[in-house]
Motif scaffolding. Sequence first.
Motif, PDB file in Angstrom:
ATOM      1  N   PRO A 175       0.801  -1.229   0.000  1.00 18.23           N
ATOM      2  CA  PRO A 175       0.000   0.000   0.000  1.00 18.23           C
ATOM      3  C   PRO A 175       0.831   1.275   0.000  1.00 18.23           C
ATOM      4  O   PRO A 175       0.416   2.283  -0.583  1.00 18.23           O
ATOM      5  N   GLU A 176       2.020   1.221   0.631  1.00 16.83           N
ATOM      6  CA  GLU A 176       2.867   2.421   0.695  1.00 16.83           C
ATOM      7  C   GLU A 176       3.468   2.766  -0.669  1.00 16.83           C
ATOM      8  O   GLU A 176       3.918   3.893  -0.893  1.00 16.83           O
ATOM      9  N   LYS A 177       3.448   1.808  -1.608  1.00  9.97           N
ATOM     10  CA  LYS A 177       3.996   2.032  -2.942  1.00  9.97           C
ATOM     11  C   LYS A 177       2.917   2.040  -4.015  1.00  9.97           C
ATOM     12  O   LYS A 177       3.235   2.149  -5.199  1.00  9.97           O
ATOM     13  N   ALA A 178       1.667   1.928  -3.623  1.00 14.22           N
ATOM     14  CA  ALA A 178       0.581   1.760  -4.592  1.00 14.22           C
ATOM     15  C   ALA A 178       0.546   2.877  -5.631  1.00 14.22           C
ATOM     16  O   ALA A 178       0.441   2.616  -6.837  1.00 14.22           O
ATOM     17  N   ASP A 179       0.644   4.128  -5.194  1.00 12.06           N
ATOM     18  CA  ASP A 179       0.588   5.258  -6.137  1.00 12.06           C
ATOM     19  C   ASP A 179       1.777   5.235  -7.083  1.00 12.06           C
ATOM     20  O   ASP A 179       1.635   5.516  -8.288  1.00 12.06           O
ATOM     21  N   ASP A 180       2.952   4.901  -6.567  1.00 16.09           N
ATOM     22  CA  ASP A 180       4.150   4.837  -7.405  1.00 16.09           C
ATOM     23  C   ASP A 180       4.046   3.703  -8.430  1.00 16.09           C
ATOM     24  O   ASP A 180       4.470   3.854  -9.582  1.00 16.09           O
ATOM     25  N   ILE A 181       3.497   2.560  -8.008  1.00 17.96           N
ATOM     26  CA  ILE A 181       3.333   1.429  -8.923  1.00 17.96           C
ATOM     27  C   ILE A 181       2.371   1.806 -10.049  1.00 17.96           C
ATOM     28  O   ILE A 181       2.623   1.525 -11.225  1.00 17.96           O
ATOM     29  N   LYS A 182       1.257   2.445  -9.692  1.00 16.90           N
ATOM     30  CA  LYS A 182       0.276   2.852 -10.697  1.00 16.90           C
ATOM     31  C   LYS A 182       0.906   3.812 -11.705  1.00 16.90           C
ATOM     32  O   LYS A 182       0.664   3.699 -12.916  1.00 16.90           O
ATOM     33  N   ARG A 183       1.709   4.739 -11.215  1.00 19.93           N
ATOM     34  CA  ARG A 183       2.373   5.696 -12.092  1.00 19.93           C
ATOM     35  C   ARG A 183       3.370   4.980 -13.012  1.00 19.93           C
ATOM     36  O   ARG A 183       3.450   5.270 -14.213  1.00 19.93           O
ATOM     37  N   PHE A 184       4.108   4.036 -12.447  1.00 17.36           N
ATOM     38  CA  PHE A 184       5.124   3.294 -13.204  1.00 17.36           C
ATOM     39  C   PHE A 184       4.490   2.487 -14.342  1.00 17.36           C
ATOM     40  O   PHE A 184       4.949   2.546 -15.488  1.00 17.36           O
ATOM     41  N   VAL A 185       3.437   1.734 -14.057  1.00 14.05           N
ATOM     42  CA  VAL A 185       2.821   0.899 -15.096  1.00 14.05           C
ATOM     43  C   VAL A 185       2.121   1.769 -16.140  1.00 14.05           C
ATOM     44  O   VAL A 185       2.076   1.408 -17.329  1.00 14.05           O
ATOM     45  N   ARG A 186       1.603   2.911 -15.720  1.00 14.63           N
ATOM     46  CA  ARG A 186       0.940   3.803 -16.667  1.00 14.63           C
ATOM     47  C   ARG A 186       1.957   4.440 -17.615  1.00 14.63           C
ATOM     48  O   ARG A 186       1.733   4.525 -18.828  1.00 14.63           O
ATOM     49  N   GLU A 187       3.094   4.865 -17.068  1.00 18.56           N
ATOM     50  CA  GLU A 187       4.127   5.511 -17.891  1.00 18.56           C
ATOM     51  C   GLU A 187       4.722   4.552 -18.918  1.00 18.56           C
ATOM     52  O   GLU A 187       5.076   4.955 -20.027  1.00 18.56           O
ATOM     53  N   HIS A 188       4.852   3.271 -18.533  1.00 15.89           N
ATOM     54  CA  HIS A 188       5.475   2.287 -19.434  1.00 15.89           C
ATOM     55  C   HIS A 188       4.453   1.409 -20.152  1.00 15.89           C
ATOM     56  O   HIS A 188       4.836   0.549 -20.951  1.00 15.89           O
ATOM     57  N   ASN A 189       3.166   1.630 -19.851  1.00 15.68           N
ATOM     58  CA  ASN A 189       2.104   0.848 -20.467  1.00 15.68           C
ATOM     59  C   ASN A 189       2.301  -0.649 -20.220  1.00 15.68           C
ATOM     60  O   ASN A 189       2.099  -1.485 -21.111  1.00 15.68           O
ATOM     61  N   TYR A 190       2.691  -1.001 -18.994  1.00 20.70           N
ATOM     62  CA  TYR A 190       2.910  -2.395 -18.620  1.00 20.70           C
ATOM     63  C   TYR A 190       1.608  -3.033 -18.138  1.00 20.70           C
ATOM     64  O   TYR A 190       0.746  -2.363 -17.565  1.00 20.70           O
TER      65      TYR A 190
END
Length: 215
Positions: A183-198
């Motif tokens: 949960p502490e990384k949830a926003d960062d993970i969402k941003r990462f997958v969105r930026e790379h379209n993973y």
Amino acid sequence: MRNSLFLLTLFLLTAVGTYAQEPIFLFDDYVQATFRLKHNVVTKGKVNIDVKYQKLYYLDGEQVMEMTNCFELDTLYVRDRKFVWKNSSLCEYVRRDYGILYVNWRLRDTPVGKIGAMGTVTRQKVEVMQVPGLNSEYSYGNVGKYSDRTDVWTVRNENVYYLLFNGREYRITRLSDLYRQFPEKADDIKRFVREHNYTMKSMEEAEKIFDYVCA
């Protein structure tokens, strides 16, 4: 023949005349493998893994045999890849910088439409997914839509991942599992997958997502 008889004494092998249900194999063909069994017994043979119905097949000459008590298996080595018996399934063992990733390969073929006029698919667009190929040390071959008469099918990835990180095991099947368990990384993970379209549809992309989460 000697290896076949030896395996017969250790595994319950069932002869397969024809596949009762159409399998999806992890490898393009039966490949040479090394079996390390419990009690440190080692033997060799040709195998393939059905990742649709979670079955391990062994090739004895021209006869296909199904291994039905794989819990006797400690490790299966196929070229540079390693598989172990975990959580009642044969899982691929992948060492990463952060720890260990276990992959329970689960692929499903799913109908997506029919062939219409001039060969067009009458329903939704079919996305191409990736599964390991055999032409490099760790390459990925494409499996996309295929046609059976007038029906069009696609192969869907339903892999289960077991992420061993910092002494804890995480069971991951979709991105929402990562958001919930980190949960502490949830926003960062969402941003990462969105930026790379993973997405989690590709093993290669899933590995990159896990690398980011555990960095």
